[in-house]
Scaffold this motif. Structure first.
Motif, PDB file in Angstrom:
ATOM      1  N   GLN A  90      -7.793  17.887  13.228  1.00  0.00           N
ATOM      2  CA  GLN A  90      -7.642  17.618  12.134  1.00  0.00           C
ATOM      3  C   GLN A  90      -6.466  17.479  11.233  1.00  0.00           C
ATOM      4  N   ASN A  91      -5.569  17.350  11.605  1.00  0.00           N
ATOM      5  CA  ASN A  91      -3.900  16.985  10.488  1.00  0.00           C
ATOM      6  C   ASN A  91      -4.003  15.201  10.323  1.00  0.00           C
ATOM      7  N   LYS A  92      -3.052  14.850   9.612  1.00  0.00           N
ATOM      8  CA  LYS A  92      -3.199  13.125   9.020  1.00  0.00           C
ATOM      9  C   LYS A  92      -2.561  12.631   9.978  1.00  0.00           C
ATOM     10  N   GLN A 108     -12.750  10.372   8.328  1.00  0.00           N
ATOM     11  CA  GLN A 108     -12.384  11.922   7.415  1.00  0.00           C
ATOM     12  C   GLN A 108     -12.964  13.018   7.909  1.00  0.00           C
ATOM     13  N   PRO A 109     -11.779  13.975   8.438  1.00  0.00           N
ATOM     14  CA  PRO A 109     -12.411  15.130   9.445  1.00  0.00           C
ATOM     15  C   PRO A 109     -12.653  16.642   8.829  1.00  0.00           C
ATOM     16  N   SER A 141     -21.661  11.785   3.959  1.00  0.00           N
ATOM     17  CA  SER A 141     -21.173  10.862   5.161  1.00  0.00           C
ATOM     18  C   SER A 141     -21.308  10.557   6.626  1.00  0.00           C
ATOM     19  N   TRP A 142     -20.657   8.751   6.990  1.00  0.00           N
ATOM     20  CA  TRP A 142     -21.897   8.902   8.064  1.00  0.00           C
ATOM     21  C   TRP A 142     -21.190   9.287   8.998  1.00  0.00           C
ATOM     22  N   ARG A 143     -21.765  10.571  10.455  1.00  0.00           N
ATOM     23  CA  ARG A 143     -20.853  11.107  11.691  1.00  0.00           C
ATOM     24  C   ARG A 143     -20.092   9.575  12.574  1.00  0.00           C
ATOM     25  N   ASN A 211     -14.493  18.369  17.570  1.00  0.00           N
ATOM     26  CA  ASN A 211     -13.895  17.916  15.541  1.00  0.00           C
ATOM     27  C   ASN A 211     -14.768  16.851  16.225  1.00  0.00           C
ATOM     28  N   TYR A 212     -15.915  17.120  14.616  1.00  0.00           N
ATOM     29  CA  TYR A 212     -16.216  15.026  14.135  1.00  0.00           C
ATOM     30  C   TYR A 212     -15.244  15.233  13.649  1.00  0.00           C
TER      31      TYR A 212
END
Length: 272
Positions: A90-92, A108-109, A141-143, A211-212
Protein backbone atom coordinates in the motif's frame (compact mmCIF):
# COMPACT_ATOMS: atom_id res chain seq x y z
CA UNK A 1 12.21 -5.15 7.92
CA UNK A 2 9.49 -2.53 8.06
CA UNK A 3 6.92 -1.78 5.36
CA UNK A 4 8.89 1.10 3.84
CA UNK A 5 12.00 -1.04 3.43
CA UNK A 6 9.94 -3.84 1.94
CA UNK A 7 8.22 -1.36 -0.37
CA UNK A 8 11.55 -0.18 -1.76
CA UNK A 9 12.43 -3.74 -2.69
CA UNK A 10 9.03 -4.23 -4.32
CA UNK A 11 9.34 -0.98 -6.29
CA UNK A 12 12.82 -1.93 -7.53
CA UNK A 13 11.58 -5.31 -8.71
CA UNK A 14 8.49 -3.89 -10.44
CA UNK A 15 10.52 -1.19 -12.14
CA UNK A 16 13.06 -3.70 -13.42
CA UNK A 17 10.37 -5.29 -15.65
CA UNK A 18 7.75 -2.58 -15.81
CA UNK A 19 7.55 -2.32 -19.59
CA UNK A 20 7.10 -6.09 -19.95
CA UNK A 21 4.49 -6.05 -17.19
CA UNK A 22 2.66 -3.16 -18.85
CA UNK A 23 2.64 -5.10 -22.10
CA UNK A 24 1.31 -8.19 -20.30
CA UNK A 25 -1.52 -6.17 -18.73
CA UNK A 26 -2.35 -4.26 -21.91
CA UNK A 27 -2.66 -7.50 -23.88
CA UNK A 28 -5.27 -8.83 -21.45
CA UNK A 29 -7.12 -5.72 -20.29
CA UNK A 30 -9.96 -6.00 -22.83
CA UNK A 31 -11.20 -9.03 -20.86
CA UNK A 32 -9.55 -9.62 -17.47
CA UNK A 33 -6.48 -7.45 -17.26
CA UNK A 34 -3.67 -9.11 -15.34
CA UNK A 35 0.07 -9.50 -14.94
CA UNK A 36 2.36 -11.50 -12.70
CA UNK A 37 5.99 -11.20 -11.64
CA UNK A 38 8.28 -13.56 -9.71
CA UNK A 39 11.00 -12.98 -7.10
CA UNK A 40 9.38 -9.88 -5.65
CA UNK A 41 11.37 -10.01 -2.41
CA UNK A 42 14.58 -11.76 -1.28
CA UNK A 43 13.91 -15.43 -0.52
CA UNK A 44 14.87 -15.23 3.15
CA UNK A 45 12.28 -12.50 3.77
CA UNK A 46 9.50 -14.44 2.07
CA UNK A 47 10.45 -17.57 4.01
CA UNK A 48 10.02 -15.60 7.22
CA UNK A 49 6.63 -14.26 6.10
CA UNK A 50 5.46 -17.81 5.45
CA UNK A 51 6.99 -19.11 8.71
CA UNK A 52 5.06 -16.50 10.68
CA UNK A 53 1.68 -17.23 9.09
CA UNK A 54 -0.80 -17.85 11.93
CA UNK A 55 -1.95 -21.35 12.75
CA UNK A 56 -5.25 -21.97 11.04
CA UNK A 57 -6.97 -22.37 14.41
CA UNK A 58 -6.23 -18.66 14.88
CA UNK A 59 -7.80 -17.74 11.54
CA UNK A 60 -11.47 -17.69 10.46
CA UNK A 61 -12.79 -20.58 8.39
CA UNK A 62 -15.12 -19.69 5.52
CA UNK A 63 -16.76 -22.92 4.41
CA UNK A 64 -19.79 -23.28 2.15
CA UNK A 65 -20.71 -24.30 -1.39
CA UNK A 66 -19.08 -21.03 -2.47
CA UNK A 67 -15.67 -21.44 -0.86
CA UNK A 68 -13.56 -23.28 1.67
CA UNK A 69 -10.58 -21.36 3.04
CA UNK A 70 -9.05 -19.72 6.11
CA UNK A 71 -8.78 -15.94 6.30
CA UNK A 72 -7.41 -13.28 8.67
CA UNK A 73 -7.52 -9.48 8.62
CA UNK A 74 -7.10 -8.39 12.26
CA UNK A 75 -3.37 -8.02 11.79
CA UNK A 76 -2.44 -6.80 15.28
CA UNK A 77 -3.11 -10.34 16.53
CA UNK A 78 -0.21 -11.78 14.55
CA UNK A 79 3.52 -11.46 14.03
CA UNK A 80 4.34 -7.86 12.95
CA UNK A 81 6.13 -8.98 9.76
CA UNK A 82 2.74 -10.01 8.32
CA UNK A 83 1.25 -6.56 8.77
CA UNK A 84 4.41 -4.94 7.41
CA UNK A 85 4.30 -7.20 4.32
CA UNK A 86 0.64 -6.41 3.62
CA UNK A 87 1.02 -2.66 3.99
CA UNK A 88 4.22 -2.58 1.96
CA UNK A 89 1.94 -3.11 -1.05
CA UNK A 90 0.00 0.00 0.00
CA UNK A 91 3.08 2.23 -0.06
CA UNK A 92 2.61 5.26 -2.33
CA UNK A 93 5.53 4.34 -4.60
CA UNK A 94 4.27 0.76 -5.03
CA UNK A 95 0.81 2.09 -5.89
CA UNK A 96 2.38 4.49 -8.41
CA UNK A 97 4.19 1.56 -10.07
CA UNK A 98 0.92 -0.35 -10.39
CA UNK A 99 -0.79 2.79 -11.74
CA UNK A 100 1.76 2.99 -14.54
CA UNK A 101 1.67 -0.71 -15.39
CA UNK A 102 -2.13 -0.93 -15.48
CA UNK A 103 -2.77 2.55 -16.86
CA UNK A 104 -5.16 3.39 -14.02
CA UNK A 105 -4.58 6.88 -12.67
CA UNK A 106 -6.97 6.81 -9.71
CA UNK A 107 -5.92 3.99 -7.34
CA UNK A 108 -6.47 3.87 -3.58
CA UNK A 109 -5.17 1.11 -1.31
CA UNK A 110 -7.46 -0.11 1.46
CA UNK A 111 -6.14 0.39 5.00
CA UNK A 112 -9.04 -1.65 6.41
CA UNK A 113 -8.20 -4.76 4.34
CA UNK A 114 -11.85 -5.33 3.41
CA UNK A 115 -11.84 -8.94 2.13
CA UNK A 116 -8.02 -8.76 2.02
CA UNK A 117 -5.25 -9.68 4.44
CA UNK A 118 -4.16 -13.30 4.78
CA UNK A 119 -5.58 -16.49 3.32
CA UNK A 120 -4.57 -20.11 3.74
CA UNK A 121 -5.90 -23.22 2.02
CA UNK A 122 -5.38 -26.89 2.91
CA UNK A 123 -6.09 -30.10 1.01
CA UNK A 124 -9.50 -30.07 -0.72
CA UNK A 125 -10.10 -26.39 0.03
CA UNK A 126 -11.15 -24.19 -2.89
CA UNK A 127 -12.72 -20.98 -4.12
CA UNK A 128 -15.47 -21.40 -6.71
CA UNK A 129 -15.77 -19.09 -9.74
CA UNK A 130 -16.94 -15.69 -8.57
CA UNK A 131 -17.00 -11.94 -9.07
CA UNK A 132 -15.61 -9.87 -6.21
CA UNK A 133 -17.91 -7.42 -4.44
CA UNK A 134 -17.88 -4.30 -6.60
CA UNK A 135 -17.22 -1.79 -3.78
CA UNK A 136 -15.35 -1.05 -0.56
CA UNK A 137 -16.78 -1.71 2.90
CA UNK A 138 -18.64 1.64 2.97
CA UNK A 139 -19.85 1.26 -0.62
CA UNK A 140 -18.20 4.53 -1.62
CA UNK A 141 -15.39 3.39 -3.95
CA UNK A 142 -15.12 0.82 -6.72
CA UNK A 143 -12.94 -2.26 -6.31
CA UNK A 144 -10.65 -2.31 -9.37
CA UNK A 145 -7.53 -4.40 -8.67
CA UNK A 146 -6.75 -7.55 -6.69
CA UNK A 147 -3.12 -8.12 -5.59
CA UNK A 148 -2.21 -11.69 -4.62
CA UNK A 149 1.23 -12.47 -3.24
CA UNK A 150 2.06 -16.17 -2.81
CA UNK A 151 4.54 -17.04 -0.08
CA UNK A 152 4.53 -20.86 0.32
CA UNK A 153 7.98 -22.33 -0.53
CA UNK A 154 8.27 -25.21 -3.01
CA UNK A 155 4.64 -24.99 -4.09
CA UNK A 156 4.58 -27.21 -7.17
CA UNK A 157 2.28 -26.83 -10.16
CA UNK A 158 0.67 -30.18 -9.32
CA UNK A 159 -0.32 -29.02 -5.83
CA UNK A 160 -3.45 -27.14 -6.92
CA UNK A 161 -4.57 -23.99 -5.14
CA UNK A 162 -3.90 -21.93 -8.27
CA UNK A 163 -5.62 -18.77 -9.49
CA UNK A 164 -7.96 -19.37 -12.43
CA UNK A 165 -9.22 -16.60 -14.71
CA UNK A 166 -12.28 -17.11 -16.95
CA UNK A 167 -11.97 -14.29 -19.53
CA UNK A 168 -14.37 -15.96 -21.97
CA UNK A 169 -17.00 -16.96 -19.42
CA UNK A 170 -17.49 -20.09 -17.37
CA UNK A 171 -18.31 -22.31 -20.35
CA UNK A 172 -14.90 -21.72 -21.93
CA UNK A 173 -11.49 -22.90 -20.77
CA UNK A 174 -9.90 -20.95 -17.94
CA UNK A 175 -6.40 -19.45 -17.71
CA UNK A 176 -4.40 -20.91 -14.80
CA UNK A 177 -1.78 -18.79 -13.02
CA UNK A 178 0.22 -20.98 -10.66
CA UNK A 179 0.57 -19.98 -7.01
CA UNK A 180 4.34 -19.98 -7.27
CA UNK A 181 6.50 -19.01 -4.29
CA UNK A 182 7.37 -15.29 -4.23
CA UNK A 183 5.01 -14.49 -7.12
CA UNK A 184 2.82 -11.39 -7.24
CA UNK A 185 -0.33 -11.52 -9.37
CA UNK A 186 -2.33 -8.38 -10.12
CA UNK A 187 -5.74 -8.76 -11.75
CA UNK A 188 -8.58 -6.41 -12.65
CA UNK A 189 -11.91 -6.73 -10.89
CA UNK A 190 -15.14 -5.73 -12.63
CA UNK A 191 -18.49 -7.29 -13.46
CA UNK A 192 -16.99 -9.75 -15.97
CA UNK A 193 -13.80 -10.73 -14.12
CA UNK A 194 -14.77 -14.27 -13.15
CA UNK A 195 -12.00 -16.01 -11.24
CA UNK A 196 -11.51 -18.95 -8.88
CA UNK A 197 -8.94 -20.99 -6.99
CA UNK A 198 -8.53 -24.64 -7.92
CA UNK A 199 -8.82 -27.22 -5.09
CA UNK A 200 -5.63 -27.90 -3.16
CA UNK A 201 -4.52 -31.45 -3.95
CA UNK A 202 -1.81 -32.04 -1.34
CA UNK A 203 -1.60 -32.24 2.45
CA UNK A 204 -0.05 -28.81 2.85
CA UNK A 205 -1.09 -25.16 3.21
CA UNK A 206 -1.00 -22.64 0.38
CA UNK A 207 -0.52 -19.19 1.94
CA UNK A 208 -1.24 -15.85 0.32
CA UNK A 209 -0.98 -12.16 1.23
CA UNK A 210 -3.67 -10.10 -0.49
CA UNK A 211 -4.65 -6.48 -1.06
CA UNK A 212 -7.34 -4.69 -3.02
CA UNK A 213 -7.07 -1.31 -4.67
CA UNK A 214 -10.12 0.89 -5.11
CA UNK A 215 -11.03 3.86 -7.29
CA UNK A 216 -13.65 6.59 -7.53
CA UNK A 217 -14.55 5.18 -10.95
CA UNK A 218 -15.24 1.62 -12.15
CA UNK A 219 -12.90 -0.02 -14.65
CA UNK A 220 -15.73 -0.47 -17.13
CA UNK A 221 -18.26 2.25 -17.88
CA UNK A 222 -21.19 -0.18 -17.65
CA UNK A 223 -20.18 -1.69 -14.29
CA UNK A 224 -22.97 -1.81 -11.70
CA UNK A 225 -23.02 -2.51 -7.98
CA UNK A 226 -22.99 -6.23 -7.13
CA UNK A 227 -22.32 -8.40 -4.12
CA UNK A 228 -19.70 -11.15 -4.28
CA UNK A 229 -21.32 -13.45 -6.82
CA UNK A 230 -20.53 -17.18 -7.01
CA UNK A 231 -21.17 -19.86 -9.60
CA UNK A 232 -20.40 -23.54 -9.93
CA UNK A 233 -17.63 -24.92 -12.08
CA UNK A 234 -18.71 -26.12 -15.54
CA UNK A 235 -19.23 -29.68 -14.27
CA UNK A 236 -21.16 -28.54 -11.13
CA UNK A 237 -24.61 -28.17 -12.68
CA UNK A 238 -26.67 -28.41 -9.49
CA UNK A 239 -24.23 -26.35 -7.44
CA UNK A 240 -24.35 -23.68 -10.13
CA UNK A 241 -28.15 -23.39 -9.84
CA UNK A 242 -28.02 -23.23 -6.04
CA UNK A 243 -25.35 -20.50 -6.15
CA UNK A 244 -27.38 -18.50 -8.68
CA UNK A 245 -30.29 -18.45 -6.23
CA UNK A 246 -27.93 -17.62 -3.36
CA UNK A 247 -26.47 -14.65 -5.25
CA UNK A 248 -29.93 -13.43 -6.27
CA UNK A 249 -31.15 -13.44 -2.67
CA UNK A 250 -28.03 -11.73 -1.28
CA UNK A 251 -28.17 -9.08 -4.01
CA UNK A 252 -31.77 -8.24 -3.21
CA UNK A 253 -31.00 -7.98 0.51
CA UNK A 254 -28.27 -5.44 -0.32
CA UNK A 255 -30.79 -3.41 -2.33
CA UNK A 256 -32.77 -3.03 0.88
CA UNK A 257 -29.82 -2.69 3.27
CA UNK A 258 -26.94 -0.77 1.72
CA UNK A 259 -24.29 -2.31 3.99
CA UNK A 260 -26.03 -5.64 4.47
CA UNK A 261 -27.99 -6.96 7.46
CA UNK A 262 -24.85 -7.25 9.56
CA UNK A 263 -21.36 -5.80 9.34
CA UNK A 264 -18.89 -7.85 7.32
CA UNK A 265 -16.32 -9.13 9.87
CA UNK A 266 -13.56 -9.43 7.23
CA UNK A 267 -11.98 -6.05 7.97
CA UNK A 268 -9.08 -4.77 10.07
CA UNK A 269 -10.72 -3.04 13.03
CA UNK A 270 -8.21 -0.49 14.24
CA UNK A 271 -8.45 0.89 17.77
CA UNK A 272 -8.60 4.53 16.72
Amino acid sequence: MNRDQLAKLIVNRLNSDRELLKQQYDQSKNKIGHFYIDNILPKEIVDEIDNQFPNQNKMSLKKSLRENKYIAAQMNKYNPILEEAIYAFQNKEVVNCIKYICGIEDLQPDEYLYAGGLSSMNKDQFLNPHLDNSHDKDRNSWRVLNLLYYVTPNWNDGNGGHLELWPNGLKKKQITIHAKFNRLVVMATHQLSWHSVSPVLVDSSRNCVSNYYFSNNPLQANDKFHVTTFRGRPEQVITNQVLKIDSFLRMNIRKLFKKGIKENPHVYKKEN
